[in-house]
Design a protein around this motif. Sequence first.
Motif, PDB file in Angstrom:
ATOM      1  N   PHE A 198      -3.977  12.162 -41.642  1.00  0.00           N
ATOM      2  CA  PHE A 198      -2.934  12.008 -40.631  1.00  0.00           C
ATOM      3  C   PHE A 198      -2.022  10.833 -40.951  1.00  0.00           C
ATOM      4  CE2 PHE A 198      -1.464  10.470 -36.394  1.00  0.00           C
ATOM      5  CZ  PHE A 198      -0.705  11.566 -36.058  1.00  0.00           C
ATOM      6  N   GLY A 199      -2.471   9.933 -41.832  1.00  0.00           N
ATOM      7  CA  GLY A 199      -1.583   8.871 -42.296  1.00  0.00           C
ATOM      8  C   GLY A 199      -0.462   9.411 -43.160  1.00  0.00           C
ATOM      9  N   GLY A 200      -0.636  10.634 -43.693  1.00  0.00           N
ATOM     10  CA  GLY A 200       0.369  11.252 -44.533  1.00  0.00           C
ATOM     11  C   GLY A 200       1.708  11.453 -43.847  1.00  0.00           C
ATOM     12  N   PRO A 201       1.745  12.145 -42.692  1.00  0.00           N
ATOM     13  CA  PRO A 201       3.025  12.321 -42.010  1.00  0.00           C
ATOM     14  C   PRO A 201       3.642  11.007 -41.541  1.00  0.00           C
ATOM     15  CG  PRO A 201       1.212  13.141 -40.658  1.00  0.00           C
ATOM     16  CD  PRO A 201       0.664  12.896 -42.035  1.00  0.00           C
ATOM     17  N   GLN A 222      13.405   4.640 -44.385  1.00  0.00           N
ATOM     18  CA  GLN A 222      13.819   3.552 -45.261  1.00  0.00           C
ATOM     19  C   GLN A 222      13.396   3.871 -46.697  1.00  0.00           C
ATOM     20  OE1 GLN A 222      12.156   3.207 -42.460  1.00  0.00           O
ATOM     21  NE2 GLN A 222      13.155   1.704 -41.151  1.00  0.00           N
ATOM     22  N   PRO A 223      14.268   3.656 -47.669  1.00  0.00           N
ATOM     23  CA  PRO A 223      13.887   3.892 -49.062  1.00  0.00           C
ATOM     24  C   PRO A 223      12.812   2.905 -49.511  1.00  0.00           C
ATOM     25  CG  PRO A 223      16.285   3.813 -48.814  1.00  0.00           C
ATOM     26  CD  PRO A 223      15.702   3.326 -47.527  1.00  0.00           C
ATOM     27  N   VAL A 224      11.706   3.432 -50.026  1.00  0.00           N
ATOM     28  CA  VAL A 224      10.638   2.597 -50.554  1.00  0.00           C
ATOM     29  C   VAL A 224      10.417   2.952 -52.017  1.00  0.00           C
ATOM     30  CG1 VAL A 224       9.488   2.327 -48.319  1.00  0.00           C
ATOM     31  CG2 VAL A 224       8.847   4.245 -49.801  1.00  0.00           C
ATOM     32  N   LYS A 225       9.561   2.190 -52.682  1.00  0.00           N
ATOM     33  CA  LYS A 225       9.306   2.411 -54.104  1.00  0.00           C
ATOM     34  C   LYS A 225       8.706   3.788 -54.349  1.00  0.00           C
ATOM     35  CE  LYS A 225       7.118   0.003 -58.020  1.00  0.00           C
ATOM     36  NZ  LYS A 225       8.364  -0.442 -58.703  1.00  0.00           N
ATOM     37  N   LYS A 226       7.741   4.192 -53.519  1.00  0.00           N
ATOM     38  CA  LYS A 226       7.104   5.510 -53.637  1.00  0.00           C
ATOM     39  C   LYS A 226       6.246   5.760 -52.405  1.00  0.00           C
ATOM     40  CE  LYS A 226       7.076   7.693 -57.126  1.00  0.00           C
ATOM     41  NZ  LYS A 226       7.914   8.775 -57.707  1.00  0.00           N
ATOM     42  N   VAL A 227       6.119   7.032 -52.033  1.00  0.00           N
ATOM     43  CA  VAL A 227       5.183   7.453 -50.991  1.00  0.00           C
ATOM     44  C   VAL A 227       4.068   8.236 -51.674  1.00  0.00           C
ATOM     45  CG1 VAL A 227       4.839   8.947 -48.992  1.00  0.00           C
ATOM     46  CG2 VAL A 227       6.875   7.493 -49.123  1.00  0.00           C
ATOM     47  N   VAL A 228       2.826   7.821 -51.422  1.00  0.00           N
ATOM     48  CA  VAL A 228       1.660   8.504 -51.977  1.00  0.00           C
ATOM     49  C   VAL A 228       0.907   9.159 -50.822  1.00  0.00           C
ATOM     50  CG1 VAL A 228      -0.502   8.278 -53.271  1.00  0.00           C
ATOM     51  CG2 VAL A 228       1.474   6.851 -53.875  1.00  0.00           C
ATOM     52  N   LEU A 229       0.743  10.461 -50.896  1.00  0.00           N
ATOM     53  CA  LEU A 229       0.051  11.213 -49.854  1.00  0.00           C
ATOM     54  C   LEU A 229      -1.315  11.640 -50.368  1.00  0.00           C
ATOM     55  CD1 LEU A 229       3.038  13.532 -48.814  1.00  0.00           C
ATOM     56  CD2 LEU A 229       2.398  11.329 -47.811  1.00  0.00           C
ATOM     57  N   PRO A 279      -0.725  19.287 -33.883  1.00  0.00           N
ATOM     58  CA  PRO A 279       0.126  20.430 -34.215  1.00  0.00           C
ATOM     59  C   PRO A 279       1.468  20.417 -33.484  1.00  0.00           C
ATOM     60  CG  PRO A 279      -2.130  21.153 -33.868  1.00  0.00           C
ATOM     61  CD  PRO A 279      -2.067  19.723 -33.439  1.00  0.00           C
ATOM     62  N   LYS A 280       1.454  20.102 -32.199  1.00  0.00           N
ATOM     63  CA  LYS A 280       2.690  20.075 -31.417  1.00  0.00           C
ATOM     64  C   LYS A 280       3.609  18.962 -31.890  1.00  0.00           C
ATOM     65  CE  LYS A 280       4.448  19.844 -26.663  1.00  0.00           C
ATOM     66  NZ  LYS A 280       4.082  19.719 -25.223  1.00  0.00           N
ATOM     67  N   ASP A 281       3.027  17.800 -32.184  1.00  0.00           N
ATOM     68  CA  ASP A 281       3.835  16.664 -32.632  1.00  0.00           C
ATOM     69  C   ASP A 281       4.463  16.926 -33.999  1.00  0.00           C
ATOM     70  OD1 ASP A 281       4.912  14.095 -32.337  1.00  0.00           O
ATOM     71  OD2 ASP A 281       3.244  13.143 -33.364  1.00  0.00           O
ATOM     72  N   LEU A 282       3.730  17.615 -34.859  1.00  0.00           N
ATOM     73  CA  LEU A 282       4.250  17.918 -36.194  1.00  0.00           C
ATOM     74  C   LEU A 282       5.525  18.761 -36.139  1.00  0.00           C
ATOM     75  CD1 LEU A 282       1.043  18.663 -38.299  1.00  0.00           C
ATOM     76  CD2 LEU A 282       2.701  16.846 -38.711  1.00  0.00           C
ATOM     77  N   LEU A 283       5.658  19.582 -35.107  1.00  0.00           N
ATOM     78  CA  LEU A 283       6.834  20.433 -34.972  1.00  0.00           C
ATOM     79  C   LEU A 283       8.128  19.620 -34.900  1.00  0.00           C
ATOM     80  CD1 LEU A 283       5.490  23.082 -32.419  1.00  0.00           C
ATOM     81  CD2 LEU A 283       5.889  23.413 -34.877  1.00  0.00           C
ATOM     82  N   ASN A 284       8.011  18.362 -34.473  1.00  0.00           N
ATOM     83  CA  ASN A 284       9.186  17.494 -34.377  1.00  0.00           C
ATOM     84  C   ASN A 284       9.627  16.958 -35.733  1.00  0.00           C
ATOM     85  OD1 ASN A 284       9.222  17.622 -31.480  1.00  0.00           O
ATOM     86  ND2 ASN A 284       7.540  16.140 -31.449  1.00  0.00           N
ATOM     87  N   PHE A 285       8.785  17.141 -36.764  1.00  0.00           N
ATOM     88  CA  PHE A 285       9.059  16.496 -38.051  1.00  0.00           C
ATOM     89  C   PHE A 285       9.025  17.442 -39.244  1.00  0.00           C
ATOM     90  CE2 PHE A 285       7.595  13.162 -35.258  1.00  0.00           C
ATOM     91  CZ  PHE A 285       8.368  12.059 -35.596  1.00  0.00           C
ATOM     92  N   GLU A 286       8.223  18.509 -39.167  1.00  0.00           N
ATOM     93  CA  GLU A 286       7.884  19.254 -40.377  1.00  0.00           C
ATOM     94  C   GLU A 286       9.073  19.957 -41.038  1.00  0.00           C
ATOM     95  OE1 GLU A 286       6.112  23.316 -38.314  1.00  0.00           O
ATOM     96  OE2 GLU A 286       4.738  21.676 -38.787  1.00  0.00           O
ATOM     97  N   ASP A 287      10.109  20.254 -40.299  1.00  0.00           N
ATOM     98  CA  ASP A 287      11.280  20.894 -40.906  1.00  0.00           C
ATOM     99  C   ASP A 287      12.207  19.893 -41.588  1.00  0.00           C
ATOM    100  OD1 ASP A 287      10.483  23.420 -40.124  1.00  0.00           O
ATOM    101  OD2 ASP A 287      11.544  23.321 -38.209  1.00  0.00           O
TER     102      ASP A 287
END
Length: 283
Positions: free
Chosen positions: A149-152, A159-166, A209-217
């Motif tokens: 869940f730290g992934g999303p 903000q631009p960062v050096k890299k995102v690791v999922l 699941p409901k919260d993800l709908l605000n971001f996943e697209d």
Amino acid sequence: MPSLYKISKITAYFLLSLLIVAYVAFIYFSQPKSDDDILKSFNNSLVNPVLTHDSFNGFKFRKIEVQSDSLKPTIVFIHGTIGSLADFKTYLSDSTLQSKANMIAYDRVGYNFKSKDTVQESIAFENKMLQYILKNKNFSNTIVVGYSFGGPIALSLKQPVKKVVLLAPALYSDYEVTPWMLSFYKSKLTRWLVPFVWKQASKEKISHPKDLLNFEDDWQNTPNSVVSIHGKPDWIVPYANSLQLKKVFPKDKMSLITIDDVGHELVWTEFTLIKQQILNLLD
């Protein structure tokens, strides 16, 4: 010779005792570790960590920093559901990573030691809290590592960062899995058996699941390049999450590292592989 009744009675008592011991052990090992227990992990560390207690929007949280040089890159680790900063103690205490970067990990609201604050069930809240933690850091020289869940939360940064690791990221509502243990929390008859921290995890899992709908697209519109590391057999957060992300992401902004024989526990079992990927990004 003992009667069948006596044998059955002894067997029942034995099984009940095993259940009680297992339940007590479950509660004990589920609890967030104390400050002293966390710091013991660094007894042989070359760099002494700084463990502090802070607050964000009125919620107290615990943070640990391993800092050797303010000019070095920063790595921030975000735990999942359930979890704590202790999930990353092997990374934080690793001498090679310490020599290359400063590191931060923190307990998200609802998972802090002896805290009764409740989870916020909001990626938007977690995003703002992450920005608060990084407020005095150089974003462009920061690697954000989000597990489960730290992934999303990591991917939601604009903000631009050096890299995102999922690491086995839970990104899409269609691929959310409902563990059978949630039934203990959902039922009023058995909810009292669920330890506090697992109640927090259950609330967050149900609302996810409901919260993800605000971001996943909008995941593909992040300004950041991404590395996703995921195990094919992962049934807690299915591998399909990373495959879907790769489908929508610009090809030059994402790489997917697939592990054929590991599940959701990869943050612990695949330390060497994950560490090397982080080192590659630092060099």
